[in-house]
Motif scaffolding. Structure first.
Motif, PDB file in Angstrom:
ATOM      1  N   TRP A 197       0.834  -1.214   0.000  1.00  0.00           N
ATOM      2  CA  TRP A 197       0.000   0.000   0.000  1.00  0.00           C
ATOM      3  C   TRP A 197       0.863   1.257   0.000  1.00  0.00           C
ATOM      4  O   TRP A 197       0.582   2.225  -0.702  1.00  0.00           O
ATOM      5  CB  TRP A 197      -0.914   0.009   1.230  1.00  0.00           C
ATOM      6  N   SER A 198       1.923   1.191   0.806  1.00  0.00           N
ATOM      7  CA  SER A 198       2.809   2.356   0.907  1.00  0.00           C
ATOM      8  C   SER A 198       3.457   2.629  -0.457  1.00  0.00           C
ATOM      9  O   SER A 198       3.523   3.770  -0.908  1.00  0.00           O
ATOM     10  CB  SER A 198       3.859   2.053   1.972  1.00  0.00           C
ATOM     11  N   ARG A 199       3.894   1.547  -1.132  1.00  0.00           N
ATOM     12  CA  ARG A 199       4.542   1.684  -2.455  1.00  0.00           C
ATOM     13  C   ARG A 199       3.529   2.251  -3.473  1.00  0.00           C
ATOM     14  O   ARG A 199       3.852   3.140  -4.245  1.00  0.00           O
ATOM     15  CB  ARG A 199       5.032   0.290  -2.880  1.00  0.00           C
ATOM     16  N   MET A 200       2.305   1.740  -3.407  1.00  0.00           N
ATOM     17  CA  MET A 200       1.281   2.222  -4.347  1.00  0.00           C
ATOM     18  C   MET A 200       1.000   3.700  -4.124  1.00  0.00           C
ATOM     19  O   MET A 200       0.830   4.478  -5.059  1.00  0.00           O
ATOM     20  CB  MET A 200      -0.011   1.408  -4.197  1.00  0.00           C
ATOM     21  N   GLY A 201       0.973   4.093  -2.839  1.00  0.00           N
ATOM     22  CA  GLY A 201       0.734   5.506  -2.503  1.00  0.00           C
ATOM     23  C   GLY A 201       1.828   6.388  -3.065  1.00  0.00           C
ATOM     24  O   GLY A 201       1.569   7.464  -3.619  1.00  0.00           O
ATOM     25  N   MET A 202       3.062   5.898  -2.954  1.00  0.00           N
ATOM     26  CA  MET A 202       4.209   6.685  -3.450  1.00  0.00           C
ATOM     27  C   MET A 202       4.144   6.827  -4.971  1.00  0.00           C
ATOM     28  O   MET A 202       4.405   7.899  -5.517  1.00  0.00           O
ATOM     29  CB  MET A 202       5.527   6.018  -3.029  1.00  0.00           C
ATOM     30  N   LEU A 203       3.794   5.727  -5.632  1.00  0.00           N
ATOM     31  CA  LEU A 203       3.701   5.777  -7.104  1.00  0.00           C
ATOM     32  C   LEU A 203       2.621   6.765  -7.535  1.00  0.00           C
ATOM     33  O   LEU A 203       2.797   7.549  -8.476  1.00  0.00           O
ATOM     34  CB  LEU A 203       3.382   4.385  -7.668  1.00  0.00           C
ATOM     35  N   HIS A 204       1.509   6.724  -6.793  1.00  0.00           N
ATOM     36  CA  HIS A 204       0.392   7.620  -7.117  1.00  0.00           C
ATOM     37  C   HIS A 204       0.829   9.076  -6.929  1.00  0.00           C
ATOM     38  O   HIS A 204       0.579   9.938  -7.792  1.00  0.00           O
ATOM     39  CB  HIS A 204      -0.792   7.281  -6.206  1.00  0.00           C
ATOM     40  N   GLU A 205       1.509   9.328  -5.819  1.00  0.00           N
ATOM     41  CA  GLU A 205       1.957  10.704  -5.523  1.00  0.00           C
ATOM     42  C   GLU A 205       2.968  11.158  -6.580  1.00  0.00           C
ATOM     43  O   GLU A 205       2.943  12.304  -7.039  1.00  0.00           O
ATOM     44  CB  GLU A 205       2.584  10.704  -4.114  1.00  0.00           C
ATOM     45  N   SER A 206       3.833  10.206  -6.992  1.00  0.00           N
ATOM     46  CA  SER A 206       4.843  10.538  -8.001  1.00  0.00           C
ATOM     47  C   SER A 206       4.177  10.922  -9.322  1.00  0.00           C
ATOM     48  O   SER A 206       4.577  11.900  -9.974  1.00  0.00           O
ATOM     49  CB  SER A 206       5.765   9.325  -8.200  1.00  0.00           C
ATOM     50  N   ARG A 207       3.139  10.156  -9.702  1.00  0.00           N
ATOM     51  CA  ARG A 207       2.425  10.470 -10.960  1.00  0.00           C
ATOM     52  C   ARG A 207       1.767  11.839 -10.874  1.00  0.00           C
ATOM     53  O   ARG A 207       1.770  12.615 -11.829  1.00  0.00           O
ATOM     54  CB  ARG A 207       1.373   9.391 -11.238  1.00  0.00           C
ATOM     55  N   LYS A 208       1.236  12.136  -9.681  1.00  0.00           N
ATOM     56  CA  LYS A 208       0.551  13.425  -9.495  1.00  0.00           C
ATOM     57  C   LYS A 208       1.562  14.580  -9.631  1.00  0.00           C
ATOM     58  O   LYS A 208       1.313  15.573 -10.325  1.00  0.00           O
ATOM     59  CB  LYS A 208      -0.066  13.442  -8.086  1.00  0.00           C
ATOM     60  N   LEU A 209       2.721  14.391  -8.979  1.00  0.00           N
ATOM     61  CA  LEU A 209       3.762  15.439  -9.044  1.00  0.00           C
ATOM     62  C   LEU A 209       4.257  15.607 -10.488  1.00  0.00           C
ATOM     63  O   LEU A 209       4.524  16.719 -10.938  1.00  0.00           O
ATOM     64  CB  LEU A 209       4.934  15.072  -8.120  1.00  0.00           C
ATOM     65  N   THR A 210       4.362  14.468 -11.211  1.00  0.00           N
ATOM     66  CA  THR A 210       4.810  14.528 -12.612  1.00  0.00           C
ATOM     67  C   THR A 210       3.831  15.354 -13.445  1.00  0.00           C
ATOM     68  O   THR A 210       4.241  16.210 -14.242  1.00  0.00           O
ATOM     69  CB  THR A 210       4.925  13.113 -13.209  1.00  0.00           C
ATOM     70  N   ALA A 211       2.542  15.083 -13.241  1.00  0.00           N
ATOM     71  CA  ALA A 211       1.529  15.826 -14.007  1.00  0.00           C
ATOM     72  C   ALA A 211       1.629  17.320 -13.712  1.00  0.00           C
ATOM     73  O   ALA A 211       1.561  18.159 -14.628  1.00  0.00           O
ATOM     74  CB  ALA A 211       0.143  15.303 -13.661  1.00  0.00           C
ATOM     75  N   GLU A 212       1.833  17.642 -12.420  1.00  0.00           N
ATOM     76  CA  GLU A 212       1.961  19.065 -12.043  1.00  0.00           C
ATOM     77  C   GLU A 212       3.221  19.666 -12.664  1.00  0.00           C
ATOM     78  O   GLU A 212       3.216  20.805 -13.145  1.00  0.00           O
ATOM     79  CB  GLU A 212       2.012  19.203 -10.522  1.00  0.00           C
ATOM     80  N   GLY A 213       4.306  18.878 -12.675  1.00  0.00           N
ATOM     81  CA  GLY A 213       5.576  19.344 -13.252  1.00  0.00           C
ATOM     82  C   GLY A 213       5.436  19.613 -14.743  1.00  0.00           C
ATOM     83  O   GLY A 213       5.930  20.631 -15.262  1.00  0.00           O
ATOM     84  N   ILE A 214       4.746  18.708 -15.446  1.00  0.00           N
ATOM     85  CA  ILE A 214       4.557  18.878 -16.902  1.00  0.00           C
ATOM     86  C   ILE A 214       3.718  20.128 -17.165  1.00  0.00           C
ATOM     87  O   ILE A 214       4.017  20.924 -18.064  1.00  0.00           O
ATOM     88  CB  ILE A 214       3.892  17.617 -17.505  1.00  0.00           C
ATOM     89  N   GLU A 215       2.722  20.310 -16.319  1.00  0.00           N
ATOM     90  CA  GLU A 215       1.849  21.491 -16.464  1.00  0.00           C
ATOM     91  C   GLU A 215       2.677  22.772 -16.293  1.00  0.00           C
ATOM     92  O   GLU A 215       2.557  23.719 -17.079  1.00  0.00           O
ATOM     93  CB  GLU A 215       0.744  21.404 -15.398  1.00  0.00           C
ATOM     94  N   ALA A 216       3.553  22.756 -15.260  1.00  0.00           N
ATOM     95  CA  ALA A 216       4.412  23.924 -14.996  1.00  0.00           C
ATOM     96  C   ALA A 216       5.356  24.149 -16.179  1.00  0.00           C
ATOM     97  O   ALA A 216       5.576  25.296 -16.605  1.00  0.00           O
ATOM     98  CB  ALA A 216       5.202  23.704 -13.715  1.00  0.00           C
ATOM     99  N   ALA A 217       5.914  23.059 -16.723  1.00  0.00           N
ATOM    100  CA  ALA A 217       6.845  23.187 -17.857  1.00  0.00           C
ATOM    101  C   ALA A 217       6.132  23.790 -19.067  1.00  0.00           C
ATOM    102  O   ALA A 217       6.698  24.646 -19.763  1.00  0.00           O
ATOM    103  CB  ALA A 217       7.411  21.820 -18.216  1.00  0.00           C
ATOM    104  N   LYS A 218       4.889  23.357 -19.286  1.00  0.00           N
ATOM    105  CA  LYS A 218       4.143  23.877 -20.435  1.00  0.00           C
ATOM    106  C   LYS A 218       3.806  25.350 -20.253  1.00  0.00           C
ATOM    107  O   LYS A 218       3.638  26.086 -21.229  1.00  0.00           O
ATOM    108  CB  LYS A 218       2.852  23.062 -20.627  1.00  0.00           C
ATOM    109  N   ASN A 219       3.714  25.784 -18.988  1.00  0.00           N
ATOM    110  CA  ASN A 219       3.430  27.205 -18.713  1.00  0.00           C
ATOM    111  C   ASN A 219       4.707  28.025 -18.526  1.00  0.00           C
ATOM    112  O   ASN A 219       4.672  29.112 -17.953  1.00  0.00           O
ATOM    113  CB  ASN A 219       2.540  27.327 -17.474  1.00  0.00           C
ATOM    114  N   ARG A 220       5.830  27.431 -18.942  1.00  0.00           N
ATOM    115  CA  ARG A 220       7.135  28.101 -18.918  1.00  0.00           C
ATOM    116  C   ARG A 220       7.600  28.471 -17.498  1.00  0.00           C
ATOM    117  O   ARG A 220       8.330  29.441 -17.296  1.00  0.00           O
ATOM    118  CB  ARG A 220       7.116  29.367 -19.799  1.00  0.00           C
TER     119      ARG A 220
END
Lengths: 406, 237
Positions: A14-37
């Motif tokens: 469960w802990s590993r799954m939570g981390m993967l989920h959080e990582s995907r969420k942070l990635t999406a936010e990072g990509i969004e930030a990159a697209k907004n320069r």
């Protein structure tokens, strides 16, 4: 003790799954930030994502684009290629960083020039432009396939040598392996084709067209099961050619998978109406139909429905026979008519909506609500039939009693 | 100008010879032959009043009574050796009936045909008044039912259609059933409203057509098990 051990294992998962989920969420936010320069914020978010999941390929690829220091960019790419050598985008970017003076942007510029030369139609100019790309990146799949196409069937040995050379630089690329297998097939070297094809993993290919090519090669080499798998993967991807369903249907049919073959043949008929393949599919469908699971054929709603048709007909005759006098009918007769009307309407609306939706080719719309409407309609119709039967039996009993009493 | 269907080029799944449709066409032609041979006008008129369905006959239960709802389905107006009324109805029946029969099977299709005809008769009786003495004849109510069933079962099927502008234009169009039958329904609905308000001068029983068309909703009770299974699971019939 074993129970404790299991609990600990579950907690870890469960802990590993939570981390993967959080990582995907942070990635999406990072990509969004990159697209907004917002480069610095993007780099921080993507780095955090990689702390939680160091094997996050998407985060690594985007970090290689937004990292401020060139050595960080290169390190991300190197790690990504080490993780997945078949990741063509990462491989090209890393190669460009190492070889081209202007890095990835310079290589992209060369590819764009080659593409415009190809579109211009000048064969010699296009060949020169793609060869310039290959000078910097000899394993570039896009350039190799363009050159092979431009060389045509007159220069088969040259094309094969080019693909072989590209494979030495880029040995994990599925597209290049397919090109090589095709070149071998053109030379009738089928044993070599059979040896090369299994090395192309499904993970190496992502386009429907590539799977279709692989399916055709397997088919030519007589590997039916592998061909079926390739075609099945192709039809799952968007932008697949409609006739792939025909190839798939024939293979499924041949292997006795009738249920799936019927679905695939129907796809051919629907999507390629008017073609010889559609006619063949229609013909074959007629041969392997009707196809109805035994469990459904013998189920009570199907059997009752057939009786209901006759009852409705007799019921209508009875209404006519009573001189269409609603006032003269019993309460249960009126209730049966009303139920039949409401149930029939529900059923009919469901059918009409299904017909309309099917006509416009959007089967997924409102499927749940239509099913609910149909179930309600069927239930009401069955209730009406039961009530109508009860009414008829009661009338008959009353008539018999009257005759008996003289 | 109007559209006239002349055939359904698409294949059938279960049975290549539509026995029930052929039988219905033959029965209608034979009854018309009797009408044609009957002395005109007395014999013909007597047949129309005896076998045609007048609401008062059904309501007040004399003559053929409720049975006239069935007999009227086989009667057509006498217009010489070739009756456009008969030909029109039979061409529509052949065009749309073939595949509907294939989806139902001949026996169930026959029962469906009569059910649609009875629905047509009932709506006509209710719309024109229970004591109206004017008889209605023709298979068009039942044929409308067949057309409605076709629309429900094969909305995307192509119908070979010709344009009729004074004379038929000899280049058929392949119209989808949806685009042929929905305008047809609207074309029936508007004059029917006129007739209800007392403005309609046409001798066509539009309410009979509408009754038959809505009677088509009972098609689900008459489909083959396999065809119904295909329909409810979203696979084409």
């Amino acid at each position: 003790m074993p129970i404790m051990a299991r609990e600990t294992g579950a907690q870890a998962t469960w802990s590993r799954m939570g981390m993967l989920h959080e990582s995907r969420k942070l990635t999406a936010e990072g990509i969004e930030a990159a697209k907004n320069r917002r480069q610095l914020q993007a780099e921080a978010l993507l780095s955090d994502a990689l702390i939680l999941d160091p094997e996050n390929e998407e985060a690594l690829l985007w970090l290689s684009r937004v990292a401020v220091r060139p050595e960080d960019r290169r390190a991300s790419l190197e790690k990504l290629v080490a993780l997945n050598p078949a990741n063509e985008a990462a491989r090209v970017a890393l190669h460009a960083t190492q070889r081209h003076p202007q890095g990835e942007a310079g290589l992209r510029d060369l590819v764009a020039r080659a593409e415009s030369a190809t579109a211009g139609g000048a064969r010699r100019g296009a060949l020169a432009a793609w060869k310039a790309v290959l000078d910097f990146d000899p394993g570039n799949e896009q350039a190799v396939s363009a050159v092979v196409r431009l060389l045509g069937s007159d220069h088969r040995p040259q094309a094969r040598a080019l693909v072989q050379r590209a494979l030495t630089h880029n040995p994990h690329n599925g597209g290049l392996k397919l090109l090589y297998a095709e070149a071998l097939a053109e030379s009738n070297r089928w044993d070599d084709v059979k040896r090369v094809l299994p090395t192309v993993g499904p993970r190496d290919l992502s386009a429907a067209q590539a799977f279709e090519r692989m399916g055709r090669l397997h088919l030519s080499a007589g590997q039916m099961t592998a061909a079926r798998e390739a075609f099945a993967r192709a039809v799952e991807l968007p932008d697949h050619a409609p006739l792939t369903h025909f190839q798939l249907a024939r293979l499924l049919d041949r292997e006795g998978m009738t249920e799936r073959a019927v679905v695939a043949y129907r796809e051919v008929v629907d999507r390629t109406w008017g073609t010889p393949e559609a006619r063949q599919a229609e013909q074959r469908l007629r041969e392997i139909s009707p196809y109805l699971p035994r469990s459904v054929a013998d189920s009570w709603p199907f059997i009752l429905r057939e009786a209901a048709g006759w009852v409705v007909f007799v019921f209508l005759l009875a209404v006519m026979d009573s001189g269409v006098r609603v006032a003269g009918m019993s309460a249960s007769g009126v209730a049966a008519i009303m139920l039949a009307a409401i149930g029939g309407t529900c059923w009919a609306v469901s059918g009409a909506v299904t017909g309309t939706v099917r006509f416009f080719g959007a089967r997924a719309i409102g499927q749940g609500s239509r099913r609910a409407l149909r179930v309600a309609g069927v239930a009401l119709c069955l209730a009406a039939v039961a009530l109508g039967l009860f009414n008829s039996l009661r009338s008959t009993a009353l008539l018999l009693a009257r005759i008996h009493s003289g | 100008m109007f559209l006239f269907p002349i055939g359904d080029p698409e294949g059938v799944r279960y049975r290549s010879i539509p026995i029930a449709t052929i039988a219905l066409v033959l029965a209608n032609v034979i009854v018309y032959a009797f009408e044609f041979l009957a002395p005109y006008p007395e014999g013909y008129e007597r047949m129309v009043y005896a076998l045609g369905m007048a609401p008062t006959v059904v309501h007040n239960q004399f003559g053929f009574g409720a049975l006239s709802g069935v007999t009227s389905m086989f009667m057509h107006s006498r217009e010489g050796l070739l009756s456009l009324h008969l030909i029109g109805n039979m061409v529509y029946l052949w065009t749309f009936g073939r595949r509907v029969e294939d989806a139902c099977g001949p026996v169930r299709y026959m029962v469906f045909y009569f059910t649609a005809g009875l629905c047509s008769a009932l709506l006509f009786i209710l719309a024109s008044g229970l004591d109206s003495p004017i008889p209605v004849i023709g298979a068009s109510g039942a044929v409308s039912g067949v057309m409605g069933a076709y629309l429900i079962l094969f909305p995307g099927a192509r119908i070979r259609t010709i344009f009729w502008v004074v004379v038929p234009i000899p280049y058929p169009l392949y119209l989808r059933a949806f685009w042929f039958l929905i305008p047809w329904l609207v074309y029936q609905l508007l004059p029917a409203i006129d007739q209800l308000q007392g403005y309609g001068l046409s001798s066509v029983a539009y309410f009979g057509h509408l009754g038959g068309f809505f009677g088509a909703l009972s098609i689900f009770l008459f489909l083959r098990r396999d065809a119904l299974y295909r329909y409810v699971t979203g696979v084409d019939l």
